[in-house]
Enzyme design. Sequence first.
Site, short mmCIF file in Angstrom:
data_model
loop_
_atom_site.label_atom_id
_atom_site.label_comp_id
_atom_site.label_asym_id
_atom_site.label_seq_id
_atom_site.Cartn_x
_atom_site.Cartn_y
_atom_site.Cartn_z
N HIS A 1 -6.38 -8.46 -8.42
CA HIS A 1 -6.87 -9.34 -7.35
C HIS A 1 -7.32 -8.44 -6.20
O HIS A 1 -6.65 -8.34 -5.17
CB HIS A 1 -5.79 -10.32 -6.90
CG HIS A 1 -5.34 -11.25 -7.98
ND1 HIS A 1 -4.53 -10.86 -9.02
CD2 HIS A 1 -5.60 -12.57 -8.18
CE1 HIS A 1 -4.30 -11.89 -9.82
NE2 HIS A 1 -4.94 -12.94 -9.34
N SER B 1 -6.48 -2.22 -1.02
CA SER B 1 -5.98 -1.44 -2.17
C SER B 1 -7.10 -0.75 -2.95
O SER B 1 -6.91 0.39 -3.40
CB SER B 1 -5.12 -2.31 -3.08
OG SER B 1 -5.81 -3.47 -3.48
N GLY C 1 -8.54 -11.52 -12.96
CA GLY C 1 -7.75 -10.34 -13.30
C GLY C 1 -6.85 -10.58 -14.50
O GLY C 1 -6.56 -9.65 -15.26
N HIS D 1 0.81 -1.22 0.00
CA HIS D 1 0.00 0.00 0.00
C HIS D 1 0.85 1.27 0.00
O HIS D 1 0.46 2.27 -0.61
CB HIS D 1 -0.95 -0.01 1.19
CG HIS D 1 -2.02 -1.06 1.08
ND1 HIS D 1 -2.78 -1.48 2.15
CD2 HIS D 1 -2.45 -1.78 0.00
CE1 HIS D 1 -3.63 -2.40 1.75
NE2 HIS D 1 -3.45 -2.61 0.45
N GLU E 1 -12.19 -9.25 -9.16
CA GLU E 1 -12.18 -10.19 -8.04
C GLU E 1 -12.98 -11.42 -8.43
O GLU E 1 -14.18 -11.33 -8.72
CB GLU E 1 -12.76 -9.56 -6.78
CG GLU E 1 -12.83 -10.49 -5.59
CD GLU E 1 -11.49 -11.20 -5.32
OE1 GLU E 1 -11.49 -12.45 -5.26
OE2 GLU E 1 -10.46 -10.50 -5.18
N ASP F 1 -1.43 -8.66 -7.29
CA ASP F 1 -1.01 -9.34 -6.06
C ASP F 1 -1.82 -10.61 -5.86
O ASP F 1 -2.66 -10.70 -4.98
CB ASP F 1 -1.10 -8.42 -4.84
CG ASP F 1 -2.53 -7.95 -4.57
OD1 ASP F 1 -3.32 -7.86 -5.52
OD2 ASP F 1 -2.85 -7.71 -3.39
#
Length: 309
Positions: A42, A102, A153, A19, A122, A173
């Site tokens: 993600h 995020s 993704g 982050h 997602e 990620d």
Amino acid sequence: MLSYLHGFHAGNHADILKHVTLMYVLEYLSKKDKPWCIFDTHAGSGMYSLSSPESLKTGEAARGISKLLEKHKSAPDSVPEGLKPYIDFVNSSLEKNYYPGSPAIEIHLASRGKGNAVFLSELHKKEYEKLLDAERCLSSREGASVSVVNKSGWEVLKSRIPPAIKRGAVLCDPSYEDLSDYHNAAELLSMVHRKWSGGTVMLWYPLLSNKIEEIENMKQQIFAAAKNRDCHTEVLDAVLCVDTEDSHVETTLEKSIGSEKPRLYGSGMLVVNPSWGLEEHLKQVLPFLASLLGNDGNGSWSAGLLDKM
């Protein structure tokens, strides 16, 4: 595999590294009065509770973000200036009864400008439904365009790159629960840079002592693809460790609950086309984080542009 739920790990040391890097990149894009876009491959649910049963079971937030916030509260002058915008945003979110993932950071920063776009992917159905609720809560009518899809993704990157908005970034990620994640990250992020050479590509990766070869091969492929396209392309690698490599023992989440040892001893961010100043920013904040979050003085860090791999 769709068993991974970020609620168990939200607010841990890896979240902080991810982050802090994400915020710097998006803040830098926001300095120009031109629109930008961000792809989050993600995304998770976007908003988390640090007092949830999941968070309390692992204790990862207590050893991560809670420790950082407490340090800032008790000794604010000891905290590097570069961390304070991130800390302020987390504190303001916690005042609204959620810890920001995020997507919350992306929507918040995108909403401060005109024409920005956020693309959130997602695949986990329940996480997707929570992400939809978070998007409705976080977005403003005057703010950025936000797209939330219940899709892989990887598939979104294939279909949406290059984007119509030329300035922007990708945050990737995956959970790395499936070995295919290492292959997909290498193949598709190499494709992203090939088709969108001006975009910033951010890959978060775990440090796991039993997956060193897979991690290095993934990074090597992305690095080589970037350099092969243009030898002047910059690739930044930053690492934050909270323990030593030999501290990691592969185990299940259930068996790790209650243990002081982390399930991963650290994590990294591989960034293709890093924003100007990102390397120095990380060199300012990572020594502090390594010292604060390291177990028994075993914290360590590194950050620098890669010349070769």
